[in-house]
Design an enzyme around this catalytic site. Sequence first.
Site, PDB file in Angstrom:
ATOM      1  CG  ASP A 235      41.115  43.032  39.321  1.00  9.25           C
ATOM      2  OD1 ASP A 235      40.446  43.060  38.115  1.00  9.25           O
ATOM      3  OD2 ASP A 235      40.966  42.045  39.405  1.00  9.25           O
ATOM      4  CG  HIS A 236      44.441  41.504  37.036  1.00  6.36           C
ATOM      5  ND1 HIS A 236      45.207  40.581  37.049  1.00  6.36           N
ATOM      6  CD2 HIS A 236      43.387  41.756  37.259  1.00  6.36           C
ATOM      7  CE1 HIS A 236      44.770  39.693  38.036  1.00  6.36           C
ATOM      8  NE2 HIS A 236      43.192  40.314  37.281  1.00  6.36           N
TER       9      HIS A 236
END
Lengths: 304, 304
Positions: B67-68
């Site tokens: 998610d990063h």
Amino acid sequence: MEKFDIHILGCGSALPTTRHQATSQVINIREKLFMIDCGEGTQVQLRRSRLRFNRLNHIFISHLHGDHCFGLIGLISTFGMLERTADLHIHCHPDLEKLMAPQLDFFCKGMTYQVFFHPFNPGEQTVIYDDRSVSVETIPLRHRMPTCGFLFKEKPTPNHIIREMIDFYQIPICMINRIKNGEDYVTNDGTVIPNSRLTIPSDPPRMYAYCSDTCYLPRIVPQIQGVDLLFHEATFANTEAVRAKQTFHSTAAQAALIAREAQVKKLLIGHFSARYEDESILLKEASEIFPHTMLAEENLKISL
Amino acid sequence: MEKFDIHILGCGSALPTTRHQATSQVINIREKLFMIDCGEGTQVQLRRSRLRFNRLNHIFISHLHGDHCFGLIGLISTFGMLERTADLHIHCHPDLEKLMAPQLDFFCKGMTYQVFFHPFNPGEQTVIYDDRSVSVETIPLRHRMPTCGFLFKEKPTPNHIIREMIDFYQIPICMINRIKNGEDYVTNDGTVIPNSRLTIPSDPPRMYAYCSDTCYLPRIVPQIQGVDLLFHEATFANTEAVRAKQTFHSTAAQAALIAREAQVKKLLIGHFSARYEDESILLKEASEIFPHTMLAEENLKISL
């Protein structure tokens, strides 16, 4: 009638815009979900569709351009966080497994489910999936890299029995399935009751053809003849016909020519170039050739 | 005052929702753009922000959870299609380059620009970027994998000259820059005019600290002391404090404790768990401890 729905999750082309998502669709056939292509952002669109993630077991990737597959790693990883247990099957060009392997090893270690890749040759027309409801075959296309479309063919469903006739002839329950599947009934005194008196024919099996990305390719016409719905890419308008040819894409008019030639029931166009602020020009150019044309858009559902 | 803006492109956490995008921010310092983290969908959010893509030359990745960083490949590939020419620099854990290499080779062949990876050790407090406007140093954090935050420190700007005094003392133009930078002026007759009579001090340099993802970690307090804005993750509310600890995340209250202890000017909380339909509970719990707290949201811009 049993479900055969097409859900458009994204219908933009390579350059993302704030109007369109990258390519992805989900086909719901009798509550089994099949995904076609998986561009970046697909998992959020899938969530938005409210389709049930655990009904999705098969993903078909048409070709290895980013706008058709960059969303896979996020989707796979999210399924892992949601503690999915069912296997996930990805049907794709052989290169994809190699490309994804390092990421899967790193980001998806110790997941509760397994991912299986099923490589196929997009240049060859083959059945790559088959169950009792549906078969999926590749439609070889011509693009800047090996690419195919997919033809979803529903299996015929059994005839519907006419309850009153079953009662009238006092037909035992054990015979019902055979009658549904077309057998005649022979009474105890030897009289043959033809199947047509006992059943109503089921609806004819439905077909959906997905063709993205490709240049104008009339040789696909025989394979998609008469389908209930044809999705065909229509990246460009007529003014960009030269660019369409150079980039191995189609114009809306070319999509309509294919639809007309193949006598499909409906045409759905998509994979719109980012240059079109509004796609009505594409709809207009296609409709002039094939009137039953619709524009794809995000969150559109079409029931066949 | 020169620009120092924080643009929130996404502030959700690992599980994507239709309310929040995956993590990404852009810092605009004097019209140079710096991206922090790049979750899936970042490129579309960047487009939505209307920030100019070609001003973005440096991307900082806090850690290698999907998610990063899952949005990187799409962003890089799109920059290629847009025929970017300037180098793009990615500052990250050493593993990321290896993970991305096969995809870059395959999907980004023949691009008009180059991508350079600058590995750093997230466990060590170091300056990883420095130019005449800003420096960026890592803030070692504690999460389930090597992770750091980033501290953006503006460089002091020259003092503002007082035009009337320059005229009054007939100071030659060639001296102006030295006076802006703090020198006194000596007149022809040897009189020393102290700098403080000739200039107004410039605004004090500003600082922004980004801390996501991390468990409650008071040892970061000295490094972020007095920053103008602290972004701190606040994945959970107090009711989930145990889960926060287990997953190496923070509660909103813990973020506020750090902000209070470090006497920051403002606290911005984000990285919200998908379980919160609305984050007012997080804002409430943080504000009780540190009143100058704001909730992050997509498309929010904060000017320091």
